[in-house]
Structures are given as C-alpha cells and as structure tokens.
Scaffold this motif. Structure first.
Motif, mmCIF file in Angstrom:
data_model
loop_
_atom_site.group_PDB
_atom_site.id
_atom_site.type_symbol
_atom_site.label_atom_id
_atom_site.label_comp_id
_atom_site.label_asym_id
_atom_site.label_seq_id
_atom_site.Cartn_x
_atom_site.Cartn_y
_atom_site.Cartn_z
ATOM 1 N N SER A 180 -4.001 0.617 -2.382
ATOM 2 C CA SER A 180 -3.393 -0.680 -2.679
ATOM 3 C C SER A 180 -2.529 -0.586 -3.938
ATOM 4 O O SER A 180 -2.921 0.024 -4.924
ATOM 5 N N LEU A 181 -1.350 -1.205 -3.867
ATOM 6 C CA LEU A 181 -0.445 -1.250 -5.006
ATOM 7 C C LEU A 181 -0.346 -2.659 -5.585
ATOM 8 O O LEU A 181 0.510 -2.929 -6.426
ATOM 9 N N VAL A 197 5.605 3.900 0.916
ATOM 10 C CA VAL A 197 5.116 2.630 0.394
ATOM 11 C C VAL A 197 5.427 1.570 1.444
ATOM 12 O O VAL A 197 6.563 1.447 1.891
ATOM 13 N N VAL A 198 4.385 0.858 1.850
ATOM 14 C CA VAL A 198 4.539 -0.194 2.859
ATOM 15 C C VAL A 198 4.282 -1.529 2.168
ATOM 16 O O VAL A 198 3.242 -1.712 1.533
ATOM 17 N N LYS A 242 -9.772 3.431 -11.889
ATOM 18 C CA LYS A 242 -8.458 3.949 -12.269
ATOM 19 C C LYS A 242 -7.539 4.205 -11.068
ATOM 20 O O LYS A 242 -6.379 4.495 -11.260
ATOM 21 N N GLU A 243 -8.043 4.147 -9.852
ATOM 22 C CA GLU A 243 -7.183 4.316 -8.676
ATOM 23 C C GLU A 243 -7.053 3.015 -7.910
ATOM 24 O O GLU A 243 -6.056 2.784 -7.246
ATOM 25 N N GLY A 244 -8.077 2.194 -7.949
ATOM 26 C CA GLY A 244 -8.023 0.902 -7.275
ATOM 27 C C GLY A 244 -8.615 0.931 -5.882
ATOM 28 O O GLY A 244 -9.440 1.774 -5.547
ATOM 29 N N PHE A 288 0.844 -1.193 0.000
ATOM 30 C CA PHE A 288 0.000 0.000 0.000
ATOM 31 C C PHE A 288 0.876 1.238 0.000
ATOM 32 O O PHE A 288 1.974 1.230 0.553
ATOM 33 N N ARG A 289 0.360 2.297 -0.600
ATOM 34 C CA ARG A 289 0.969 3.617 -0.444
ATOM 35 C C ARG A 289 0.156 4.322 0.634
ATOM 36 O O ARG A 289 -1.068 4.461 0.517
#
Length: 135
Positions: A114-115, A48-49, A83-85, A9-10
């Motif tokens: 979330s990444l 960013v984790v 588009k961002e999640g 996650f960011r």
C-alpha cells in the motif's frame, strides 16, 4: 478469481513459473488497466496502480484440448509490517487433482504494498521516556 484492492499500491512480481504462460489483468484503476504478459520476453512486473477500487486477476493459458485463458485462484495473506506498511501477498496457481490428493500449486507470487499515506503513516519517534532517573 479477481482480488479487489483499494487505494494506491505498488505491485511487484516476486516469483513466476515459466510454464504455463501466464498474465496479470488489472481493471478499474485510474492509471494501470491492462493485460501484463508474464514471460521471458517481457520485463518483470513492477508497477504502481492507483484508484479508489480496482481488481487484479491472474490467468494461465490452458492449451489442451484447445487454447484458452483460464482464471487462476488466489491465496492471499495480509500483514502490516513496521516501516513497510500494509502488505498484501497474493499467490496464484492451479488446483491439483482431488483424486490424487493434490491441493493448491502456486505458480505466481505478487507482493502488493500500500502507498496510501493514511494507511502507512511515517513512523514517529516514541514520545515516552522509559529511562530510570539517576539518584
């Protein structure tokens, strides 16, 4: 109380009250465990984790009758934004006095995006054609 998140996650600090002193604690990650002070002397939180399962906690400094760090409760909401999640919105604050009818007073807002590519697939073109053929 700590909030548990899964995957990368960011984490971005959206808003924070300057008083009382507050901090964010991340535990169980593979890259970002630690205590992050939230005050004027430190840059805004934006990190960013990564990790399969990790937790995030917010604490505030209670100064009366003696100084101690107190865990602050979270109010969270989750949304999937095109588009961002996946977005997890965490608001932390203090509970007011029940005798005065006070409720929750937010003092920090963290936005966690979330990444994970499995969670946030790249939007594809619409495979269907809805045009009406000309006669």
């Amino acid at each position: 109380m700590a909030e548990t998140l899964y995957g990368p996650f960011r984490v971005v600090l959206d808003t924070a009250d300057p008083f009382p002193l507050q901090r964010v604690i991340i535990a169980g990650s593979s890259n970002a465990d630690g205590v992050y002070e939230l005050n004027i002397d430190h840059p805004p939180l934006d990190l960013v984790v990564k990790g399969d399962e990790w937790s995030i906690e917010v604490q505030f400094l209670k100064s009366f009758p003696h100084a101690e760090w107190i865990t602050s409760p979270f109010v969270h909401s989750t949304a999937f934004v095109f588009k961002e999640g996946l977005i997890v919105d965490l608001e932390s604050g203090q509970l007011g006095s029940p005798s005065l009818g006070d409720g929750f007073h937010p003092s920090i807002r963290l936005i966690c995006r979330s990444l994970d590519p499995a969670t946030n697939p790249i939007p594809s073109n619409n495979p269907y054609d809805f045009t009406v053929p000309a006669r």
